[in-house]
Design a protein around this motif. Structure first.
Motif, PDB file in Angstrom:
ATOM      1  N   ALA A 136      -8.034  13.320  -8.967  1.00  0.00           N
ATOM      2  CA  ALA A 136      -9.342  13.194  -8.320  1.00  0.00           C
ATOM      3  C   ALA A 136     -10.468  13.154  -9.351  1.00  0.00           C
ATOM      4  CB  ALA A 136      -9.551  14.345  -7.346  1.00  0.00           C
ATOM      5  N   GLN A 137     -10.478  14.099 -10.291  1.00  0.00           N
ATOM      6  CA  GLN A 137     -11.601  14.165 -11.218  1.00  0.00           C
ATOM      7  C   GLN A 137     -11.521  13.069 -12.283  1.00  0.00           C
ATOM      8  OE1 GLN A 137     -11.009  18.226 -12.333  1.00  0.00           O
ATOM      9  NE2 GLN A 137      -9.272  17.776 -13.679  1.00  0.00           N
ATOM     10  N   SER A 138     -10.321  12.744 -12.769  1.00  0.00           N
ATOM     11  CA  SER A 138     -10.193  11.706 -13.794  1.00  0.00           C
ATOM     12  C   SER A 138     -10.542  10.334 -13.242  1.00  0.00           C
ATOM     13  CB  SER A 138      -8.770  11.677 -14.363  1.00  0.00           C
ATOM     14  OG  SER A 138      -8.501  12.830 -15.132  1.00  0.00           O
ATOM     15  N   GLU A 139     -10.002  10.001 -12.072  1.00  0.00           N
ATOM     16  CA  GLU A 139     -10.212   8.657 -11.531  1.00  0.00           C
ATOM     17  C   GLU A 139     -11.640   8.496 -11.015  1.00  0.00           C
ATOM     18  OE1 GLU A 139      -7.005   7.625  -8.895  1.00  0.00           O
ATOM     19  OE2 GLU A 139      -5.521   7.718 -10.521  1.00  0.00           O
TER      20      GLU A 139
ATOM     21  N   ALA B 212     -14.049  11.850  -3.761  1.00  0.00           N
ATOM     22  CA  ALA B 212     -12.878  11.219  -4.387  1.00  0.00           C
ATOM     23  C   ALA B 212     -12.244  10.225  -3.431  1.00  0.00           C
ATOM     24  CB  ALA B 212     -11.857  12.284  -4.776  1.00  0.00           C
ATOM     25  N   ASN B 213     -11.794   9.129  -3.981  1.00  0.00           N
ATOM     26  CA  ASN B 213     -11.055   8.145  -3.189  1.00  0.00           C
ATOM     27  C   ASN B 213      -9.613   8.610  -3.011  1.00  0.00           C
ATOM     28  OD1 ASN B 213     -13.215   6.325  -2.952  1.00  0.00           O
ATOM     29  ND2 ASN B 213     -12.745   5.415  -4.944  1.00  0.00           N
ATOM     30  N   ASP B 214      -9.130   8.586  -1.789  1.00  0.00           N
ATOM     31  CA  ASP B 214      -7.718   8.884  -1.497  1.00  0.00           C
ATOM     32  C   ASP B 214      -7.278  10.264  -1.974  1.00  0.00           C
ATOM     33  OD1 ASP B 214      -7.452   6.283  -0.444  1.00  0.00           O
ATOM     34  OD2 ASP B 214      -7.025   5.474  -2.440  1.00  0.00           O
ATOM     35  N   TYR B 215      -8.146  11.265  -1.855  1.00  0.00           N
ATOM     36  CA  TYR B 215      -7.711  12.603  -2.247  1.00  0.00           C
ATOM     37  C   TYR B 215      -6.518  13.022  -1.397  1.00  0.00           C
ATOM     38  CZ  TYR B 215      -7.690  17.500  -3.559  1.00  0.00           C
ATOM     39  OH  TYR B 215      -7.306  18.733  -4.038  1.00  0.00           O
ATOM     40  N   GLY B 216      -5.473  13.515  -2.054  1.00  0.00           N
ATOM     41  CA  GLY B 216      -4.244  13.894  -1.370  1.00  0.00           C
ATOM     42  C   GLY B 216      -3.148  12.857  -1.491  1.00  0.00           C
ATOM     43  N   LYS B 217      -3.393  11.760  -2.232  1.00  0.00           N
ATOM     44  CA  LYS B 217      -2.398  10.678  -2.278  1.00  0.00           C
ATOM     45  C   LYS B 217      -1.126  11.069  -3.028  1.00  0.00           C
ATOM     46  CE  LYS B 217      -4.639   8.379  -6.258  1.00  0.00           C
ATOM     47  NZ  LYS B 217      -5.290   7.118  -6.697  1.00  0.00           N
ATOM     48  N   LEU B 218      -1.200  12.061  -3.916  1.00  0.00           N
ATOM     49  CA  LEU B 218       0.000  12.505  -4.623  1.00  0.00           C
ATOM     50  C   LEU B 218       0.769  13.532  -3.809  1.00  0.00           C
ATOM     51  CD1 LEU B 218       1.660  12.464  -7.305  1.00  0.00           C
ATOM     52  CD2 LEU B 218       0.276  14.418  -8.031  1.00  0.00           C
ATOM     53  N   SER B 219       0.071  14.495  -3.245  1.00  0.00           N
ATOM     54  CA  SER B 219       0.717  15.611  -2.549  1.00  0.00           C
ATOM     55  C   SER B 219       0.886  15.387  -1.060  1.00  0.00           C
ATOM     56  CB  SER B 219      -0.112  16.883  -2.767  1.00  0.00           C
ATOM     57  OG  SER B 219      -1.401  16.734  -2.177  1.00  0.00           O
ATOM     58  N   GLY B 220       0.140  14.428  -0.502  1.00  0.00           N
ATOM     59  CA  GLY B 220       0.183  14.228   0.941  1.00  0.00           C
ATOM     60  C   GLY B 220      -0.687  15.205   1.701  1.00  0.00           C
TER      61      GLY B 220
END
Length: 507
Positions: free
Chosen positions: A270-273, A175-183
């Motif tokens: 992650a899974q949708s994008e 996944a690209n940028d996993y953690g971008k919502l939660s940090g």
């Protein structure tokens, strides 16, 4: 009165959600985006429209105060957008397959379907009592199995999913940028990162943050055929599939409680994008949690309260709604008896003002049609808009309602005493109409306890007043206070006068 039926949509005029004369499609709307931690101008994908997905309940039990807080806040968001002129499509799901549901079914000796159906029905009743608009569509996870499996196949084709002993997992490394919502940083290992993990699941995963897309069938559990063998969907994939099924690849707003940021919403992204190759939601909004007396609400702490238990105890639905709206949606909400009493007093005044036109409008010469607002009332309307446009500042919006209600409450009290109507009273029609309109934008609906036609209700109230007098004469002040509280919960206000006389009015 709050509606009793719940299967109606936001285009039904019976809900009294109208655009009024509010500016349509204003450019001043701003909301806090959890993805960026900034307050941003609302710019929907298509001008004049808003597509919204709200994470719904896992239907294993009755809804609690945390659900009330969340769904009241998001109902106000939806109502306000409609009032501002947007064409809103609102989707909210049911999670009707989950370990919690299966565990409850096992405890009861029933089935997943029986537990789900019972709690879906209870949910609809509770939401109707709180005057929460039903979603335009309410998909269920068990009715989206084909879409879920298709999404998993696409992730497999992109190398972002792998099988292990009948389970299928998402590989967060893909996944690209996993953690971008939660940090959260996936390089910092954390056990239980997938959420709702099964025994032994961690050993089957390549990375602790990997999460289940499909779970292999266990003996005695419901399952569906799939390319990976019989099983059922993981928690996160359900919402990704239902968003895509109902609203498409990208939506305007995704809603949920703050407890869903990680892992649920992070994994949805992650899974949708990864599968869709595009942004899942432009705007993410999360409400704060509910505390009870300063402590996090929890069954284990014994401070857990369901919506139904609270309302059945005598708290009015609109009191609860007002209590929730007095705090900003992103802040923690502390539930105390004192705060609820204050909300009850506040709602009593607003309700009295809102009922004024219904009870006395004809005598006052108030027409039902909305007239042109005076400059002073137009200024108050704009203050309401400015507050609500600023990240849904409902407490600021309520302040305007209380200002509008003040002279109307005074008039209602005078009319209850039998005072004569004056020319100034007749001039308050516009004030009442604006109060009605703004209350509708917040979903605040009048509450009336009507007496029976044969006068039995009035006789019962008088009997209780006499019982209270006897209790006071016997110095049983606890019983006297209990009777007063019982009548107050029914909307009956007692007025003690000199000479031992007690009058009553409906608040």
């Amino acid at each position: 009165m709050a509606p009793t039926g719940w299967r109606r949509n936001n285009r039904d005029p019976g809900w009294n959600v109208t655009s009024g004369s509010a500016p349509v499609l204003a450019v001043s709307l701003r909301f806090t985006n959890s993805l960026t931690s900034r307050t941003e101008a609302f710019e929907p994908l298509e001008a004049g429209k808003a597509t919204i997905y709200c994470c719904g309940v896992t239907v294993y039990d009755l809804c609690h105060l945390g659900h009330a807080r969340s769904y009241i806040n998001w109902d106000v968001l939806r109502r306000y957008l409609i009032w501002r002129g947007y064409d809103v499509t609102y989707v909210q799901n049911y999670t009707d397959i989950d370990d919690k549901i299966l565990n409850r079914a096992n405890e009861e000796g029933s089935s997943m379907e029986a537990v789900s159906e019972r709690n879906i029905e209870a949910f609809e009743i509770d939401m109707g009592r709180l005057n929460i608009l039903p979603a335009d569509r309410m998909p269920r996870a068990t009715r989206c199995i084909d879409g879920i499996q298709q999404l998993i196949r696409e992730l497999e084709a992109k190398g972002a999913a792998y099988s292990a002993d009948g389970d299928v997992y998402f590989a967060v490394a893909k996944a690209n940028d996993y953690g971008k919502l939660s940090g959260r940083d996936p390089n910092e290992q954390q056990q239980g990162a997938s959420g709702r993990t099964a025994d032994g699941e961690e050993s089957r995963k390549r990375h602790p943050f990997d999460f289940a897309l499909w779970k292999g069938a266990k003996e005695g559990e419901p399952s569906w055929d799939s390319p990976w063998g019989p099983g059922r969907p993981g928690w996160h994939i359900e919402c990704s599939a239902m968003v895509r099924q109902e609203l498409g690849l990208t939506i305007d707003i995704h809603l949920g409680g703050g407890d869903l940021v990680f892992p649920h919403h992070e994994n949805e992204i992650a899974q949708s994008e990864t599968a869709n190759g595009t942004t899942l939601a432009k705007l993410w909004m999360h409400n704060g949690m509910v505390n009870v007396g300063g402590t996090k609400m929890s069954k284990s702490l014994g401070n857990f309260t369901t919506i139904r238990a609270l309302l059945d105890s005598g708290v009015s639905p609109m009191t609860l709604r007002l209590f929730v709206l007095q705090a900003h949606y992103r802040k923690p909400l502390d539930f105390t008896a004192e705060a609820l009493d204050a909300a009850a007093n506040g709602w009593k005044g607003l309700n009295s003002a809102l009922l004024l036109g219904e009870r006395h409008g004809e005598a006052l010469g108030w027409s039902s049609g909305a007239g042109e607002l005076s400059s002073e009332l137009e200024e108050q309307r704009q203050r309401f808009i400015e507050a609500m446009d600023d990240d849904l500042n409902s407490s600021g919006g309520l302040a305007v309602l209380f200002e509008l209600a003040r002279p109307l409450r005074a008039l209602a009290n005078r009319l209850e005493r039998g005072d004569a109507i004056t020319a100034d009273d007749q001039g308050l029609a516009g004030q009442w109409q604006l109060l009605q309109e703004l209350a509708g934008a917040l979903g605040l609906a009048t509450e009336i306890t009507a007496p029976s036609s044969d006068g039995d209700d009035g006789a019962r109230i008088n009997d209780l007043i006499e019982a209270r007098k006897s209790a006071k004469a016997n110095k049983d002040y606890g019983e006297a206070d209990r009777i007063r509280a019982e009548l107050k919960a029914e909307g009956i206000e007692l007025i003690d006068k000199p000479g031992g006389i007690t009058d009553w009015i409906r608040a």
